[in-house]
Structure formats: C-alpha cells, structure tokens
Design an enzyme around this catalytic site. Sequence first.
Site, PDB file in Angstrom:
ATOM      1  N   GLU A 118     -22.999  19.628  15.099  1.00  0.00           N
ATOM      2  CA  GLU A 118     -24.044  19.237  16.046  1.00  0.00           C
ATOM      3  C   GLU A 118     -24.139  17.720  16.101  1.00  0.00           C
ATOM      4  OE1 GLU A 118     -28.857  20.083  16.686  1.00  0.00           O
ATOM      5  OE2 GLU A 118     -27.659  21.342  15.342  1.00  0.00           O
ATOM      6  N   ASP A 171     -26.872  14.997  17.793  1.00  0.00           N
ATOM      7  CA  ASP A 171     -28.244  15.087  18.315  1.00  0.00           C
ATOM      8  C   ASP A 171     -28.798  13.788  18.867  1.00  0.00           C
ATOM      9  OD1 ASP A 171     -28.753  17.698  17.715  1.00  0.00           O
ATOM     10  OD2 ASP A 171     -29.861  17.309  15.887  1.00  0.00           O
ATOM     11  N   GLU A 205     -32.844  13.369  19.875  1.00  0.00           N
ATOM     12  CA  GLU A 205     -34.156  13.995  20.023  1.00  0.00           C
ATOM     13  C   GLU A 205     -35.168  12.893  20.310  1.00  0.00           C
ATOM     14  OE1 GLU A 205     -34.177  18.084  17.409  1.00  0.00           O
ATOM     15  OE2 GLU A 205     -34.781  16.240  16.401  1.00  0.00           O
TER      16      GLU A 205
END
Length: 287
Positions: free
Chosen positions: A101, A103, A105
């Site tokens: 993953e 990311d 955010e």
Amino acid sequence: MAVINYSITLLVLLVAALMICSVSANFQRDVEITWGDGRGQITNNGDLLTLSLEKASGSGFQSKNEYLFGKIDMQIKLVAGNSAGTVTAYYLKSPGSTWDEIDFEFLGNLSGDPYTLHSNVFTQGKGDREQQFKLWFDPTNDFHTYSILWNPQRIIFSVDGTPIREFKNMESQGTLFPKNQPMRMYSSLWNAEDWATRGGLVKTDWSKAPFTASYRGFNEEACVVVNGQSSCPNGSEQGSSGSWLSQELDSTGQERMRGVQNNYMIYNYCADANRFPQGLPRECLSA
C-alpha cells in the site's frame, strides 16, 4: 534501405511507448464507485467525481485497472469548513492479508486550521513508515494535484508537482519494498473522529454534514496488469531514460523536497527513537 530501417525503428519505439498505458481518465470509464449508498456521484460527462460523508456512512471508489508500477495523478478539492474528524484517503493497495500500500491521507481539522497530510508505505502488510505534513495552502478553495510515482527504484509523493517524500528501494539492506503485487487506486471519505483530529480530542460536527470532497484530472501512466500480464516491456523493468519507470529526483527536486520537509513536516518515523526502542528501521539509518 536506411529509410526503411529508420521507419522500422520509429515503429518499434512507438509500439513500446503505447505498451505503457498513459491515459487521462474518464471517471465513468475508468473507475467504479464501490460503496456509499449513492453518496458517490460521477457528473460532467465523467470529468467530475464527488464523495460525501454523512453520519450513516461515507463513500469510496476504485480504479478498474491494476498497476505494477506507475505514475498516478489526481486533482482533489478537500472537504471545506469544519472538517474535523473526517479523513479523505487516496492510495494504491493490493488485496490480501500481506498487502502492499502507498498512502495519501488528508486529516480534517477545525475551520481555519490546516489539514494534515499523512503518508505511509506498507509492504507485505507491514507499515509504520509514517511522515506527516501541514499543508501550506488551503486545499479546500480549489483543486490541487496529488501524485504517486512508483517505479522499481523508488516511490515519490508529490503535491502540485513538488516532491514531498521519497521512499527508496533498499532491499539490498534488508528493507521491504513493494514491487511484486499489482495494486489498484482507491479513494474514500470516511469518519475517523476517534483519532484523526488532535488524536481524537476534536470530534466530527455532524450538523455540518454532508461533507464532500471533489475529484477531477485522474491520470494514469502505468504498467497495467491484466490476467497476470503487464502492459510494460520486460515485465515492468524497462523504461527509457527520463521516463517515470526510471525517474529519480535531480538536485533541484531534492532541494525542493528538503524545503517542504524542513518547513512543513510535523512527524517523521525516522526521527522517533522512542517508537523504536530496539533501533530505528534500516532505511532510516541509510537515508
């Protein structure tokens, strides 16, 4: 004969270039809204996508394509006003319990307080590689471009073309790096009031709902994987000089990244010795 050979060479180069998918996407064609009971909407003939969050549920979407390396760009206008407790996530992820993953955010805040941009890298289900930044502009007034460049040598996070973080492939030193599992692009808007804003001290004000984030300008320049086969030559390992498959930060890019990190970084796992009493991760010692 020379003219024929030149024409053949041009044709080969053209075919190789086309094998690396580069598409300015249409949301109706290239993504699917996967949850939210109608809170995700595609409008403007596929050029605009919105996600909304209410107390009952948030919403989310994913790319139809899977990628094994790529440069993914998305223009996002984040939730305006009092966005405390909300998280807008934009990331690449593979399925399974040992997932990879990459990311972005965006952690909401009270009106007038800056958003926190949270970044992380997971490999085989292992993360703990967070870096956080306070955004140096208002991400709710207009669209801004957030980019993930992922090639076999490095991952580069960028905001409006300015690199903010580089995660290098240091497998030779025992650091895991995501390079074997195809990932899709995902985005979601959800409630995380138990931790998102000031560690959960500031809760979501549901009187301000629905909260809405808007998306446009999704661009994928990537090695697309279909039925286990990559669209890139030699299984994603070949890239021409200067292409995203072999791209690295030059001295100007490194200087711009250091400027952002020196002025706007608020957390770096590599500087958190208390979190790693047995010693910092190897990639921190080699950075």
